[in-house]
Motif scaffolding. Sequence first.
Motif, PDB file in Angstrom:
ATOM      1  N   LYS A 187       0.821  -1.218   0.000  1.00  0.00           N
ATOM      2  CA  LYS A 187       0.000   0.000   0.000  1.00  0.00           C
ATOM      3  C   LYS A 187       0.850   1.259   0.000  1.00  0.00           C
ATOM      4  CE  LYS A 187      -3.489   2.516   2.663  1.00  0.00           C
ATOM      5  NZ  LYS A 187      -4.268   2.586   3.925  1.00  0.00           N
ATOM      6  N   ALA A 188       1.956   1.252   0.740  1.00  0.00           N
ATOM      7  CA  ALA A 188       2.795   2.442   0.882  1.00  0.00           C
ATOM      8  C   ALA A 188       3.497   2.763  -0.427  1.00  0.00           C
ATOM      9  CB  ALA A 188       3.821   2.223   1.989  1.00  0.00           C
ATOM     10  N   ARG A 189       3.890   4.029  -0.579  1.00  0.00           N
ATOM     11  CA  ARG A 189       4.583   4.501  -1.769  1.00  0.00           C
ATOM     12  C   ARG A 189       5.877   5.194  -1.351  1.00  0.00           C
ATOM     13  NH1 ARG A 189       1.873   1.298  -3.325  1.00  0.00           N
ATOM     14  NH2 ARG A 189       0.149   1.336  -4.841  1.00  0.00           N
ATOM     15  N   VAL A 190       6.878   5.114  -2.215  1.00  0.00           N
ATOM     16  CA  VAL A 190       8.177   5.720  -1.916  1.00  0.00           C
ATOM     17  C   VAL A 190       8.002   7.223  -1.663  1.00  0.00           C
ATOM     18  CG1 VAL A 190      10.473   6.241  -2.825  1.00  0.00           C
ATOM     19  CG2 VAL A 190       9.452   3.985  -3.221  1.00  0.00           C
ATOM     20  N   GLY A 191       8.617   7.705  -0.601  1.00  0.00           N
ATOM     21  CA  GLY A 191       8.527   9.122  -0.249  1.00  0.00           C
ATOM     22  C   GLY A 191       7.362   9.446   0.668  1.00  0.00           C
ATOM     23  N   GLN A 192       6.482   8.490   0.905  1.00  0.00           N
ATOM     24  CA  GLN A 192       5.305   8.739   1.744  1.00  0.00           C
ATOM     25  C   GLN A 192       5.715   8.843   3.215  1.00  0.00           C
ATOM     26  OE1 GLN A 192       2.312   5.691   1.359  1.00  0.00           O
ATOM     27  NE2 GLN A 192       1.141   6.403   3.145  1.00  0.00           N
ATOM     28  N   GLN A 193       5.116   9.817   3.904  1.00  0.00           N
ATOM     29  CA  GLN A 193       5.307   9.946   5.349  1.00  0.00           C
ATOM     30  C   GLN A 193       4.261   9.070   6.044  1.00  0.00           C
ATOM     31  OE1 GLN A 193       7.702  11.902   6.856  1.00  0.00           O
ATOM     32  NE2 GLN A 193       8.497  12.453   4.832  1.00  0.00           N
ATOM     33  N   VAL A 194       4.715   8.125   6.856  1.00  0.00           N
ATOM     34  CA  VAL A 194       3.789   7.219   7.537  1.00  0.00           C
ATOM     35  C   VAL A 194       3.899   7.410   9.041  1.00  0.00           C
ATOM     36  CG1 VAL A 194       3.811   5.496   5.698  1.00  0.00           C
ATOM     37  CG2 VAL A 194       5.511   5.368   7.527  1.00  0.00           C
ATOM     38  N   LYS A 195       2.822   7.089   9.742  1.00  0.00           N
ATOM     39  CA  LYS A 195       2.772   7.166  11.191  1.00  0.00           C
ATOM     40  C   LYS A 195       2.755   5.760  11.774  1.00  0.00           C
ATOM     41  CE  LYS A 195       2.228  11.694  11.559  1.00  0.00           C
ATOM     42  NZ  LYS A 195       3.213  12.552  12.265  1.00  0.00           N
ATOM     43  N   ARG A 196       3.177   5.640  13.013  1.00  0.00           N
ATOM     44  CA  ARG A 196       3.132   4.351  13.707  1.00  0.00           C
ATOM     45  C   ARG A 196       1.688   3.837  13.741  1.00  0.00           C
ATOM     46  NH1 ARG A 196       5.370   5.136  19.148  1.00  0.00           N
ATOM     47  NH2 ARG A 196       7.405   4.623  18.223  1.00  0.00           N
ATOM     48  N   GLY A 197       1.489   2.568  13.348  1.00  0.00           N
ATOM     49  CA  GLY A 197       0.165   1.956  13.324  1.00  0.00           C
ATOM     50  C   GLY A 197      -0.550   2.099  11.994  1.00  0.00           C
ATOM     51  N   GLU A 198       0.056   2.804  11.033  1.00  0.00           N
ATOM     52  CA  GLU A 198      -0.576   2.985   9.727  1.00  0.00           C
ATOM     53  C   GLU A 198      -0.339   1.738   8.858  1.00  0.00           C
ATOM     54  OE1 GLU A 198      -0.279   6.100   5.933  1.00  0.00           O
ATOM     55  OE2 GLU A 198       0.494   6.661   7.915  1.00  0.00           O
ATOM     56  N   VAL A 199      -1.380   1.290   8.144  1.00  0.00           N
ATOM     57  CA  VAL A 199      -1.262   0.102   7.279  1.00  0.00           C
ATOM     58  C   VAL A 199      -0.388   0.448   6.086  1.00  0.00           C
ATOM     59  CG1 VAL A 199      -2.494  -1.553   5.834  1.00  0.00           C
ATOM     60  CG2 VAL A 199      -3.496  -0.800   8.011  1.00  0.00           C
ATOM     61  N   ILE A 200       0.648  -0.387   5.837  1.00  0.00           N
ATOM     62  CA  ILE A 200       1.549  -0.156   4.696  1.00  0.00           C
ATOM     63  C   ILE A 200       1.470  -1.297   3.668  1.00  0.00           C
ATOM     64  CG2 ILE A 200       3.159   1.261   6.013  1.00  0.00           C
ATOM     65  CD1 ILE A 200       4.906  -1.237   6.398  1.00  0.00           C
ATOM     66  N   GLY A 201       0.754  -2.368   4.000  1.00  0.00           N
ATOM     67  CA  GLY A 201       0.610  -3.493   3.072  1.00  0.00           C
ATOM     68  C   GLY A 201      -0.099  -4.643   3.751  1.00  0.00           C
ATOM     69  N   TRP A 202      -0.109  -5.817   3.059  1.00  0.00           N
ATOM     70  CA  TRP A 202      -0.831  -6.976   3.580  1.00  0.00           C
ATOM     71  C   TRP A 202       0.038  -8.225   3.460  1.00  0.00           C
ATOM     72  CZ3 TRP A 202      -2.916  -3.005   0.805  1.00  0.00           C
ATOM     73  CH2 TRP A 202      -3.960  -2.285   1.410  1.00  0.00           C
ATOM     74  N   VAL A 203      -0.121  -9.133   4.434  1.00  0.00           N
ATOM     75  CA  VAL A 203       0.686 -10.350   4.488  1.00  0.00           C
ATOM     76  C   VAL A 203       0.497 -11.179   3.230  1.00  0.00           C
ATOM     77  CG1 VAL A 203       0.957 -12.571   5.700  1.00  0.00           C
ATOM     78  CG2 VAL A 203       0.698 -10.446   7.022  1.00  0.00           C
ATOM     79  N   GLY A 204       1.630 -11.727   2.742  1.00  0.00           N
ATOM     80  CA  GLY A 204       1.608 -12.615   1.580  1.00  0.00           C
ATOM     81  C   GLY A 204       2.742 -13.606   1.663  1.00  0.00           C
ATOM     82  N   SER A 205       3.098 -14.183   0.506  1.00  0.00           N
ATOM     83  CA  SER A 205       4.175 -15.177   0.464  1.00  0.00           C
ATOM     84  C   SER A 205       5.008 -14.984  -0.790  1.00  0.00           C
ATOM     85  CB  SER A 205       3.598 -16.599   0.513  1.00  0.00           C
ATOM     86  OG  SER A 205       4.621 -17.571   0.648  1.00  0.00           O
ATOM     87  N   THR A 206       5.241 -13.724  -1.168  1.00  0.00           N
ATOM     88  CA  THR A 206       6.023 -13.436  -2.373  1.00  0.00           C
ATOM     89  C   THR A 206       7.506 -13.536  -2.055  1.00  0.00           C
ATOM     90  OG1 THR A 206       5.977 -11.064  -1.882  1.00  0.00           O
ATOM     91  CG2 THR A 206       4.243 -11.920  -3.314  1.00  0.00           C
ATOM     92  N   GLY A 207       8.323 -13.737  -3.114  1.00  0.00           N
ATOM     93  CA  GLY A 207       9.762 -13.857  -2.933  1.00  0.00           C
ATOM     94  C   GLY A 207      10.138 -15.221  -2.411  1.00  0.00           C
TER      95      GLY A 207
END
Length: 323
Positions: free
Chosen positions: A255-275
């Motif tokens: 969900k997050a994008r490069v350069g984005q300012q995020v706060k503690r507790g903010e959703v940045i993505g979702w669990v997966g099994s890539t890589g």
Amino acid sequence: MKKIKYYYNTNTLRYEKLESPLRVKLLRIFGFIAAALVTAALISYFAFQFVGSPNEKLLRMQNAGLRDNYRDLDDQLQELEKQLKELEKRDNNVYRAIFEANPIPDSARAKELEMEQEMRTVTSMNNNQLYASINQTINTLRSRIKAQQGSYKEIDELIRNKEQLLAHTPAIQPVSNQDLSRIASGFGYRIDPVYKTPKMHAGLDFAAPQGTPIYATANGTVSLAGNAGNGYGNHVIINHGYGYETLYGHMVRVKARVGQQVKRGEVIGWVGSTGKSTGPHCHYEVHKNGNKIDPVYFFYNDLSPEQFDRLLKQAAASNQSFD
């Protein structure tokens, strides 16, 4: 009517008119004046010595009032001195110790006045000296208060910086783990799931169903968001400043994008099994000044001491990692 005096002259056997020579008259007048002046001087001396003139009485009363006022002011200044000493002591030994700041040297504050010595000498001071002494004491206190205000301003900056540091320090788990059942593999050497050999595992694996939200563990700026082909799959790296950086790997979607300012507790993505992954999980790393450190010591914000102790035991178990 002037009284005429007569005397009996034995030579002429007659009463004759008494007339005093001019010299005698002048001597009498001079003697009277001299006696009057001496008497007046003696009366004035004894009167001023033991009774005092009205002006002297007024001046003495005013002087006594000034000395009483000075003693009252001196008592107040000593109380202020005591309070200021306490503030300086608390500043050096408490506030600055909390923020690991150097104490202010005594030379930076104005030197203390010797109050007891002043009290011993105050009785011999005139009004000008009393004024100068009080003025010097007040100027000294002003100087020390100014230095103390500067110190508190610096501490205020330290508090703000400390608040920023705490907000930018990783302090929570990256996925919801209230029952502490999602720690699958800890930091240290673990069995590689692909090569089946011991390998350094530089983070914590949180097993969770695919699509479970992943949260930023501290405030910061997203420096990487996506798949860089390094085995982490879709992952996010957040630069928190103060030397801290966190990595969240194997996301199904970012969900997050490069350069984005995020706060503690903010959703940045979702669990997966890539890589390089053998099942849905969040691989979480904490870096300090470029070094990978155990993330288990950065969960103090949402765990009780008992929970943290339980989490430490789970993370220390030797098992196979998910990546």
